[in-house]
Design an enzyme around this catalytic site. Structure first.
Site, PDB file in Angstrom:
ATOM      1  N   GLU A  44     -33.871   5.251   3.469  1.00  0.00           N
ATOM      2  CA  GLU A  44     -33.636   3.872   3.896  1.00  0.00           C
ATOM      3  C   GLU A  44     -32.521   3.875   4.947  1.00  0.00           C
ATOM      4  O   GLU A  44     -31.435   4.409   4.713  1.00  0.00           O
ATOM      5  CB  GLU A  44     -33.253   3.000   2.700  1.00  0.00           C
ATOM      6  CG  GLU A  44     -34.424   2.781   1.748  1.00  0.00           C
ATOM      7  CD  GLU A  44     -34.067   1.972   0.519  1.00  0.00           C
ATOM      8  OE1 GLU A  44     -34.882   1.135   0.103  1.00  0.00           O
ATOM      9  OE2 GLU A  44     -32.964   2.187  -0.036  1.00  0.00           O
ATOM     10  N   SER A  58     -26.021   3.524  -2.704  1.00  0.00           N
ATOM     11  CA  SER A  58     -27.259   2.920  -3.197  1.00  0.00           C
ATOM     12  C   SER A  58     -27.026   1.523  -3.760  1.00  0.00           C
ATOM     13  O   SER A  58     -27.980   0.766  -3.944  1.00  0.00           O
ATOM     14  CB  SER A  58     -27.873   3.799  -4.296  1.00  0.00           C
ATOM     15  OG  SER A  58     -26.976   3.927  -5.391  1.00  0.00           O
ATOM     16  N   HIS A  77     -29.720   6.074   3.206  1.00  0.00           N
ATOM     17  CA  HIS A  77     -29.871   6.201   1.766  1.00  0.00           C
ATOM     18  C   HIS A  77     -31.020   7.135   1.395  1.00  0.00           C
ATOM     19  O   HIS A  77     -32.189   6.821   1.612  1.00  0.00           O
ATOM     20  CB  HIS A  77     -30.106   4.816   1.138  1.00  0.00           C
ATOM     21  CG  HIS A  77     -30.288   4.866  -0.344  1.00  0.00           C
ATOM     22  ND1 HIS A  77     -31.227   4.114  -1.009  1.00  0.00           N
ATOM     23  CD2 HIS A  77     -29.654   5.600  -1.297  1.00  0.00           C
ATOM     24  CE1 HIS A  77     -31.166   4.368  -2.298  1.00  0.00           C
ATOM     25  NE2 HIS A  77     -30.215   5.267  -2.495  1.00  0.00           N
ATOM     26  N   ASN A  90     -34.508  -0.289  -4.687  1.00  0.00           N
ATOM     27  CA  ASN A  90     -33.776  -0.713  -5.872  1.00  0.00           C
ATOM     28  C   ASN A  90     -33.907  -2.211  -6.114  1.00  0.00           C
ATOM     29  O   ASN A  90     -33.898  -2.660  -7.264  1.00  0.00           O
ATOM     30  CB  ASN A  90     -32.305  -0.318  -5.760  1.00  0.00           C
ATOM     31  CG  ASN A  90     -32.069   1.126  -6.150  1.00  0.00           C
ATOM     32  OD1 ASN A  90     -32.749   1.661  -7.019  1.00  0.00           O
ATOM     33  ND2 ASN A  90     -31.113   1.776  -5.510  1.00  0.00           N
TER      34      ASN A  90
END
Length: 356
Positions: A150, A117, A138, A189
């Site tokens: 992802e 991540s 991800h 993120n």
């Protein structure tokens, strides 16, 4: 068709991905070099599956069958025959590189995916033999509940492996794969970072922790304000991701890790899991603000202004990501709504002329 999956890492994320795969009817082998982690896996999975049964998401029979599909693999060689490998080891670059070097030799035909991540996918996969079969995949926690995945290309990722990974995520697991470039933080993120960093700079006499969270929920329709969300994630985990993205992007001022958050982490205020973070908790229930969660220099925003500034900061970061070629506006909106359960993504807010 993928039928046999290997998970490397029996921690929270690894166990969650194993649960998702087993519930999807796949045969799952889980490897972890720590015997205690493997020994705890069955209990961890049993508890998670029992919770799904109690919530009406699985029948008891389905849960029992899912548990039967999972086996432990004390050695990497015990993963032989796996068609798809998902690495969910700690975020340590040297560890991941060594793992992938060994995995690529032990499983010369398998697709190899890292669930990192915060690290660059290209770096994590740097020592893979036959790198055309390796990529980033991800998942979000908990994987059995979160629909977004992802999907990240490494420089050498082949089209056939990428297409197979997309099909695996979408068709075998029932997730929604969103393609993103190998950029720090990927979509979620990265774009969400201002929600955590900027929020702390906006705290002030008229915009305390609770007031800002309440404004975000009421004006933005989001399920959780930034401070509630950081407490849920864990202030330490959230701060580590901020620091990683900050360094990877060349230390942009907008992502400077907040002093307040670092001080709370140093005091052991890690969020819900420690009983205190930005809020105080009693038996997991929020009971008030943490009096130590006060910024060194109070901001001047009202709660409503704080929400508008946070919403705009997310949109600006999304603009940067798209301008860099990291993702499309549609992918950003899809990722944010799926991962964060926001009613709209940043580009949708802008198109709809949100004025809250």
């Amino acid at each position: 068709m993928i039928e046999r999956v290997a998970i490397v890492g029996a921690g929270t994320m690894g166990a969650g991905i194993a649960q998702l795969c087993a519930q999807s009817g796949l045969s799952v082998a889980v490897h972890d070099p720590i015997p205690a982690a493997l020994a705890a896996l069955t209990g961890r999975l049993s508890a998670a599956l029992a919770s799904a049964v109690s919530k009406g998401k699985l029948t008891r029979a389905d849960a029992a069958r899912a548990l039967e599909r999972v086996r432990t693999a004390p050695a990497l060689d015990d993963l032989a025959g796996s068609q798809f490998v998902i690495e969910a080891a700690p975020e340590d670059l040297a560890l991941k590189q060594e793992l992938f070097a060994r995995l690529s030799r032990a499983l010369p035909e398998a697709i190899l995916a890292t669930n990192t991540s915060s690290l660059a996918v290209r770096d994590a996969l740097a020592r893979v033999e036959s790198p055309e079969r390796a990529l980033g995949l991800h998942f979000f926690n908990p994987p059995a509940a979160m629909r977004l995945v992802e999907l990240v290309r490494a420089p050498a990722t082949g089209e056939s492996a990428f297409a197979l990974a997309r099909s695996f995520a979408q068709d075998a697991l029932g997730r929604v794969p969103v393609e993103v470039a190998d950029t720090p933080g990927f979509i979620v993120n990265r774009v969400m970072r201002p929600y955590y960093v900027r929020a702390q700079a906006l705290l002030g006499p008229s915009a305390g922790v609770h007031a800002v969270d309440a404004a975000c929920r009421e004006l933005g329709g989001v399920p959780m304000g930034p401070f509630e969300l950081m407490d849920l994630i864990g202030l330490d985990v959230n701060l580590a991701i901020t620091r990683s993205i900050y360094e990877a992007l060349g230390r942009p001022e907008r992502f400077t890790p907040p002093t307040l958050q670092a001080e709370l982490v140093a005091r052991g205020a890690l969020g819900r899991k420690s009983g205190r973070g930005f809020y105080l908790y009693d038996a997991g229930r929020k009971v008030g603000e943490n009096p130590q969660a006060r910024p060194p220099r109070p901001g001047a925003a009202s709660p409503a202004q704080a929400w508008r500034q946070l919403r705009d900061a997310l949109a600006e970061e999304a603009d940067r990501l798209v301008a860099e070629g990291g993702a499309t506006p549609e992918s950003v909106d899809r990722a944010i709504t799926l991962a964060m359960n926001f009613p709209r993504g940043p580009f949708q807010w802008r198109r709809e002329g949100a004025s809250a």
